[in-house]
Motif scaffolding. Structure first.
Motif, PDB file in Angstrom:
ATOM      1  N   THR A 114       0.846  -1.187   0.000  1.00 40.97           N
ATOM      2  CA  THR A 114       0.000   0.000   0.000  1.00 40.97           C
ATOM      3  C   THR A 114       0.885   1.242   0.000  1.00 40.97           C
ATOM      4  N   VAL A 115       0.364   2.318  -0.563  1.00 36.09           N
ATOM      5  CA  VAL A 115       1.080   3.599  -0.584  1.00 36.09           C
ATOM      6  C   VAL A 115       0.166   4.635   0.049  1.00 36.09           C
ATOM      7  N   SER A 116       0.657   5.283   1.104  1.00 37.68           N
ATOM      8  CA  SER A 116      -0.170   6.303   1.752  1.00 37.68           C
ATOM      9  C   SER A 116       0.699   7.224   2.604  1.00 37.68           C
ATOM     10  N   LYS A 117       0.034   8.183   3.216  1.00 34.64           N
ATOM     11  CA  LYS A 117       0.745   9.214   3.977  1.00 34.64           C
ATOM     12  C   LYS A 117       1.102   8.695   5.370  1.00 34.64           C
ATOM     13  N   SER A 118       2.334   8.949   5.781  1.00 36.62           N
ATOM     14  CA  SER A 118       2.783   8.508   7.105  1.00 36.62           C
ATOM     15  C   SER A 118       2.414   9.546   8.158  1.00 36.62           C
ATOM     16  N   LYS A 119       2.713   9.216   9.397  1.00 36.16           N
ATOM     17  CA  LYS A 119       2.420  10.157  10.495  1.00 36.16           C
ATOM     18  C   LYS A 119       3.268  11.422  10.369  1.00 36.16           C
ATOM     19  N   THR A 120       4.373  11.361   9.610  1.00 36.24           N
ATOM     20  CA  THR A 120       5.231  12.541   9.436  1.00 36.24           C
ATOM     21  C   THR A 120       4.747  13.433   8.293  1.00 36.24           C
ATOM     22  N   GLY A 121       3.726  12.959   7.549  1.00 34.08           N
ATOM     23  CA  GLY A 121       3.221  13.736   6.415  1.00 34.08           C
ATOM     24  C   GLY A 121       3.845  13.343   5.090  1.00 34.08           C
ATOM     25  N   MET A 122       4.910  12.518   5.135  1.00 36.42           N
ATOM     26  CA  MET A 122       5.508  12.039   3.892  1.00 36.42           C
ATOM     27  C   MET A 122       4.708  10.852   3.369  1.00 36.42           C
ATOM     28  N   ASP A 232      -5.735  10.985  -0.074  1.00 33.42           N
ATOM     29  CA  ASP A 232      -5.163  12.328   0.117  1.00 33.42           C
ATOM     30  C   ASP A 232      -4.058  12.551  -0.899  1.00 33.42           C
ATOM     31  N   GLU A 233      -3.973  13.754  -1.451  1.00 25.46           N
ATOM     32  CA  GLU A 233      -2.857  14.108  -2.348  1.00 25.46           C
ATOM     33  C   GLU A 233      -2.640  13.032  -3.418  1.00 25.46           C
ATOM     34  N   LEU A 238       0.304   8.836  -6.414  1.00 27.49           N
ATOM     35  CA  LEU A 238       0.544   8.070  -7.639  1.00 27.49           C
ATOM     36  C   LEU A 238       2.009   8.171  -8.075  1.00 27.49           C
ATOM     37  N   GLN A 239       2.622   9.327  -7.829  1.00 23.83           N
ATOM     38  CA  GLN A 239       4.045   9.463  -8.171  1.00 23.83           C
ATOM     39  C   GLN A 239       4.889   8.487  -7.352  1.00 23.83           C
ATOM     40  N   VAL A 240       4.570   8.347  -6.070  1.00 22.49           N
ATOM     41  CA  VAL A 240       5.299   7.391  -5.220  1.00 22.49           C
ATOM     42  C   VAL A 240       5.017   5.959  -5.680  1.00 22.49           C
ATOM     43  N   THR A 254     -14.363   6.976  -5.075  1.00 23.43           N
ATOM     44  CA  THR A 254     -14.485   8.335  -4.526  1.00 23.43           C
ATOM     45  C   THR A 254     -13.314   9.225  -4.949  1.00 23.43           C
ATOM     46  N   SER A 255     -12.211   8.623  -5.402  1.00 25.88           N
ATOM     47  CA  SER A 255     -11.050   9.410  -5.843  1.00 25.88           C
ATOM     48  C   SER A 255     -11.066   9.685  -7.348  1.00 25.88           C
ATOM     49  N   ALA A 256     -12.056   9.123  -8.065  1.00 22.98           N
ATOM     50  CA  ALA A 256     -12.085   9.276  -9.531  1.00 22.98           C
ATOM     51  C   ALA A 256     -12.149  10.750  -9.931  1.00 22.98           C
TER      52      ALA A 256
END
Length: 289
Positions: A114-122, A232-233, A238-240, A254-256
């Motif tokens: 999975t790819v998502s935002k960490s607690k640090t915002g990255m 989010d973002e 997608l770049q990551v 919902t992200s479409a």
């Protein structure tokens, strides 16, 4: 020959470098060649090392501009082409993935990315590996740390499965099997709290003995009631995904609407697979139509 033009002997640049990128890149290569090889004697491999470094530095500039500006700065998939083999090599920044995090080829049941935002915002890439064994319906999670959000997300997944497992498959037991999931923060940026949907898919994959689609990144999240939570973002996520080696992306419907904010080249880099419920996400991730 201008020192910045030594590149052309062996390589040409990929299409994502615009004019200002190309000028800055050539100046950097020229300067580095003069500093490191003042006699002008260097091998193709030595030049390639400088090219990779210069592309990474230029990309870092674009990554910062991306945070400040608009879509025109999203062309960061910098590459160079070998004039002899015509092979194209992409250059990523290490903290955003390195092309090998999500491997090609068949994985194994219970292993998802999975790819998502960490607690640090990255934004980072995370791997889940699941083992199933006889037991009495216990979920053990390792690697998630002591944070409240990741723990709550894994509980959400298991509770959702207990309540709705039969809608996915009668073969999934939450009473006679135990599940152990190890979570890996692949880039060392801190754990994410968006783990309910990936955990649900990982458990179902292990329980059914079905391998997830290869090169798949799971995006999005679910609430305890099964409500879809959009990404989010999306463009940065997608770049990551691309930098981490994903070829397919599982995306909530919902992200479409946010795809309009993503450059078309980036959208076109993936096979996008949409889901409109948690159950559908499981089926599509496991290739069950």
């Amino acid at each position: 020959m201008q020192s910045g033009d030594v590149i052309d002997r062996y390589f040409k640049l990929g299409k994502n470098l615009n004019q200002s990128d190309t000028i800055a890149f050539r100046k950097m290569v020229g300067g580095l060649v003069k500093l490191i090889y003042p006699d002008g004697e260097f091998t193709k491999e030595e030049l390639e090392e400088i090219i990779r470094f210069a592309l990474e530095m230029r990309r870092r500039v674009k990554e910062q501009l991306k945070k400040l500006g608009g879509m025109e700065f999203y062309d960061v998939n910098f590459s160079y082409i070998d004039n002899d083999t015509f092979e194209e090599h992409y250059v990523s920044v290490p903290e955003q993935g390195g092309g090998k995090l999500i491997p090609e080829g068949m994985g194994k049941p219970g292993s998802v990315y999975t790819v998502s935002k960490s607690k640090t915002g990255m934004i980072g890439c995370y791997m889940l590996e699941t083992q199933m064994m006889p037991g009495n319906g216990k979920l053990t999670c390792t690697g998630i740390g002591s944070g409240k959000e990741p723990k709550e997300a894994t509980n959400t997944a298991f509770n959702y499965l207990k309540a709705n497992g039969n809608r996915i498959s009668g073969q999934i037991s939450t009473t006679t099997k135990d599940y152990i999931i190890n979570y890996q923060d692949m880039q060392g940026i801190g754990m994410t709290g968006n783990l309910a949907l990936p955990t649900l898919i990982a458990i179902c994959s292990a329980a059914l003995g079905k391998t997830p689609l290869n090169s798949l990144a799971i995006l999005g999240e679910i609430s305890i009631g099964g409500t879809l939570i959009k990404v989010d973002e999306l463009a940065s996520t997608l770049q990551v995904c691309l930098d981490s080696g994903a070829k397919k992306v599982l995306l909530p419907i919902t992200s479409a609407g946010d795809l309009g904010t993503v450059p078309s080249d980036l959208v076109g880099a993936f096979s996008l697979i949409f889901y409109s419920s948690a159950e559908e996400a499981v089926f599509k991730a496991l290739g069950v139509e």
